[in-house]
Design a protein around this motif. Structure first.
Motif, short mmCIF file in Angstrom:
data_model
loop_
_atom_site.label_atom_id
_atom_site.label_comp_id
_atom_site.label_asym_id
_atom_site.label_seq_id
_atom_site.Cartn_x
_atom_site.Cartn_y
_atom_site.Cartn_z
N THR A 196 36.24 52.30 40.82
CA THR A 196 36.96 51.27 41.00
C THR A 196 36.99 50.34 39.74
N SER A 197 38.12 50.56 38.97
CA SER A 197 38.51 49.91 37.64
C SER A 197 39.94 49.84 37.72
N ILE A 198 40.62 48.47 37.12
CA ILE A 198 42.13 48.65 37.22
C ILE A 198 42.62 49.33 36.21
N LYS A 199 41.60 49.57 34.85
CA LYS A 199 41.98 50.39 33.78
C LYS A 199 42.12 51.62 34.20
N GLY B 244 62.12 33.92 43.65
CA GLY B 244 61.05 34.01 44.15
C GLY B 244 61.23 35.22 45.12
N GLU B 245 62.65 35.56 45.15
CA GLU B 245 63.12 36.86 45.92
C GLU B 245 63.03 38.25 45.00
N GLN B 246 62.68 38.21 43.97
CA GLN B 246 62.94 39.41 43.10
C GLN B 246 61.60 39.55 42.44
N LEU B 247 60.49 39.05 42.85
CA LEU B 247 59.10 39.27 42.02
C LEU B 247 58.38 40.40 42.71
N PHE B 248 58.99 41.79 42.27
CA PHE B 248 58.51 42.98 42.83
C PHE B 248 57.18 43.30 42.63
N MET B 249 56.87 43.53 41.25
CA MET B 249 55.46 44.13 40.63
C MET B 249 55.11 43.22 39.68
N SER B 250 53.92 43.16 39.45
CA SER B 250 53.19 42.42 38.15
C SER B 250 51.91 42.97 37.85
N GLY B 251 51.69 43.18 36.78
CA GLY B 251 50.00 43.53 36.71
C GLY B 251 49.60 43.16 35.05
N ASP B 252 48.39 43.09 34.89
CA ASP B 252 47.77 43.11 33.60
C ASP B 252 46.14 43.50 33.98
N ASN B 253 45.28 43.37 32.89
CA ASN B 253 44.09 43.77 32.92
C ASN B 253 43.12 43.29 33.80
N THR B 254 43.74 41.95 34.33
CA THR B 254 42.83 41.16 35.35
C THR B 254 43.23 41.27 36.85
N MET B 255 44.22 41.90 36.87
CA MET B 255 44.83 42.08 38.53
C MET B 255 46.28 42.43 38.50
N LEU C 170 45.14 42.33 44.13
CA LEU C 170 44.14 42.98 43.92
C LEU C 170 43.47 42.56 42.70
N ASP C 171 42.15 42.21 42.61
CA ASP C 171 41.58 41.92 41.40
C ASP C 171 41.17 43.03 40.52
N GLU C 172 40.79 42.64 39.23
CA GLU C 172 40.33 43.69 38.09
C GLU C 172 39.23 44.83 38.58
N PHE D 254 38.20 43.07 45.57
CA PHE D 254 38.64 42.08 46.60
C PHE D 254 40.40 41.81 46.26
N GLY D 255 41.00 41.57 47.49
CA GLY D 255 42.34 41.37 47.42
C GLY D 255 42.66 40.18 48.35
N ARG D 256 44.12 40.18 48.61
CA ARG D 256 44.53 39.11 49.18
C ARG D 256 45.98 39.47 49.62
N THR D 257 46.59 39.16 50.93
CA THR D 257 47.77 39.36 51.44
C THR D 257 48.43 38.18 52.29
N GLU D 258 49.48 37.85 51.80
CA GLU D 258 50.27 36.64 52.31
C GLU D 258 51.70 36.97 52.73
N THR D 259 52.22 36.12 53.36
CA THR D 259 53.69 36.32 53.48
C THR D 259 54.39 35.77 52.12
N CYS D 260 55.33 36.56 51.61
CA CYS D 260 56.07 36.26 50.33
C CYS D 260 57.59 36.40 50.42
N ARG D 261 58.13 35.67 49.70
CA ARG D 261 59.77 35.50 49.95
C ARG D 261 60.42 36.75 49.33
#
Length: 520
Positions: free
Chosen positions: A375-378, A460-471, A484-486, A490-497
């Motif tokens: 379990t490592s984002i790297k 806000g309706e075009q924020l498909f994917m994002s990622g770096d070394n922390t999340m 998802l965290d680094e 742990f993770g979080r899921t919410e309603t999104c536009r």
């Protein structure tokens, strides 16, 4: 006709007690009893196993056998059977186990008659060795009854591969299992001998058991194999790797010198032939492997099968692929099975029907699993970033299963925009979120998918994917679809536009049990 000798360190177990346990349905206790020693009445124990396995569908196999003998050979003269074997066996692997000439001819007759009655079994190399082992203790007709059960077993047990492809796959499965359950020992062999040579040597692991081990070991293994099925063979193969590796690691050991001179493909079978440890020591090593189950064999088998089918279909079709629904089917497994630690076969097939049509013609590969790769984002990025698209699967500790179809490769996160800045968000409108509900999968597409072309989408309706070394995140705008965290813990899921989805788990904040990525 018994050829067994008193094996070193082998005690005898009470066959009457064993048979009684089977009759009472106390299978677990019967298994434990067999692991302690060879039955004092081997043919009686084998017959008890046959009776237990065929209790619900008894067949007069004896009369079928002799009728088939007359049909195939026109009589019962053994001279007509000598060294005559059917095409489903491997003529280069026909061990005799000290059987005399007549008994060997009977084994040839047995496998010929079985092949005649089982035309749907095109390739079964272990059929002859199994028949020969059985003939050391049982009559011809009793051998035939056991073999018929093994070729067409009850649903809860499997004995033989029955096609060339499934045999080849079985030869490849031990290596990934060893990397998971014998990591230290397989790493030692890879380091000393070279990874490719180790893989080549392990492809013949079933012959270590049926041809190389002295018969006193095989007899014990085969008895548990009859009761428990093919997982006993895999356990034995792993135990041999462990014992061989330990011998290799001994400082100044002769085995290490022999490996350097002759190579592992030669020395490992030789090691098995000369094995001199107590039989119980090998059996205990096999059954002490913790958390090893038939499900592990199934998953490793299917992963390799998917990869082989992908390469083969691409080659045969000149670059054109067959549909995924066809390629995800398995010759050996027709019911619902776990193709991964997250989805069943039916769920996976359902998910495949939701992805863009052009991608259903491409064979997916399980490129990352938190169970196998940590379990490592790297590590997540290293193993998945060169695949496009990917499917992210998440199972929470609460049992929620959900994920995303990610249309763009994760390595795009490192690309720069026209201002020379790293792209914070990327991806396309083909990205979507999904949630698993039983055998059904609910899809949450991009909100702009059916939007009027003249209507401009908001940021806000075009924020498909994002990622770096922390999340990493998928979906945004007034909330995050998946975060998802680094440590991928742990993770979080919410309603999104971006997708207009509800939270994908029962609780917005969740803890990860398993994460997997399928790459195309």
């Amino acid at each position: 006709m018994g050829v067994s000798e008193s094996p070193p360190g082998g005690e005898r177990t009470d066959t009457k007690l064993f048979s009684s346990l089977l009759e009472q349905g106390r299978l677990k206790e019967a298994k434990q009893l067999l692991r302690k020693g060879l039955p004092d009445d081997v043919p009686g124990a084998w017959k008890a196993i046959l009776d237990m396995r065929t209790r619900d569908s008894p067949v007069d196999t004896a009369s079928i056998y002799w009728d088939t003998v007359d049909t195939c050979f026109g009589g019962r003269d053994l001279e007509d059977c000598v060294d005559r074997t059917p095409g489903c066996t491997d003529s280069t692997h026909t061990p005799s186990y000290s059987l005399d000439k007549n008994s060997r001819a009977q084994v040839c007759r047995l496998v010929t008659c079985l092949a005649y009655n089982s035309p749907d079994v095109p390739y079964c190399p272990l059929l002859f060795p199994a028949a020969a082992v059985l003939r050391t203790h049982l009559s011809e007709e009793d051998c035939f009854g056991v073999l018929c059960m093994m070729v067409d077993p009850p649903k809860d047990v499997l004995y033989f591969t029955q096609s060339k492809r499934s045999w080849d796959i079985a030869g490849k499965v031990l290596k990934p299992l060893a990397e998971r359950f014998m990591k230290k020992h397989i790493s030692t062999l890879d380091r000393v001998c070279g990874r490719d040579l180790v893989e080549q040597a392990l492809s013949g692991w079933l012959w270590w058991i049926f041809e190389d081990l002295p018969f006193c070991y095989l007899e014990r293994i085969f008895t548990s194999f009859l009761l428990e099925g093919h997982k006993v063979l895999y356990r034995t193969g792993l135990a041999i790797i462990k014992i061989f590796s330990k011998q290799t690691s001994k400082s100044g050991g002769q085995l290490a010198s022999d490996l350097a001179a002759g190579g592992i493909c030669k020395e490992l079978p030789k090691f098995c032939r000369n094995l001199d440890i107590p039989v119980n020591e090998l059996i205990e090593a096999a059954f002490k492997i913790q958390r090893f189950s038939k499900a592990d064999i199934v998953k490793s088998t299917l992963k390799i099968e998917m990869e082989l089918k992908s390469r083969l279909s691409f080659k045969e079709d000149g670059g054109r692929r067959r549909s995924n629904c066809e390629m995800l089917s398995s010759d050996a497994v027709e019911e619902i099975i776990a193709v991964s630690d997250t989805l069943s076969y039916k769920q996976l097939t359902k998910l495949w029907s939701l992805i863009p049509e052009r991608m259903t013609m491409v064979m997916p590969k399980l490129v990352y699993s938190s169970n196998d790769h940590g379990t490592s984002i790297k590590t997540f990025y290293n193993r998945s970033e060169n695949y496009e698209p990917t499917i992210l699967l998440i199972k929470s500790t609460a049992g929620d299963v959900f994920g995303a179809y990610c249309s763009t490769a994760w390595n795009v996160r490192n690309e720069q925009d026209e201002r020379g800045l790293r792209q914070r968000y990327f991806g396309t409108g083909e990205t979507f979120l999904f949630k698993v509900n039983g055998e059904n999968i609910e899809k949450f597409s991009w909100v702009g998918e059916h939007q009027d072309p003249d209507e401009k989408s908001g940021r806000g309706e075009q924020l498909f994917m994002s990622g770096d070394n922390t999340m990493l995140t998928i979906g945004g705008g007034d909330g995050t679809g998946i975060y998802l965290d680094e440590n991928l813990e742990f993770g979080r899921t919410e309603t999104c536009r971006t997708f207009g989805n509800p939270p994908l788990a029962a609780d917005n904040d969740f803890r990860v049990a398993v994460i997997e990525v399928f790459g195309f």
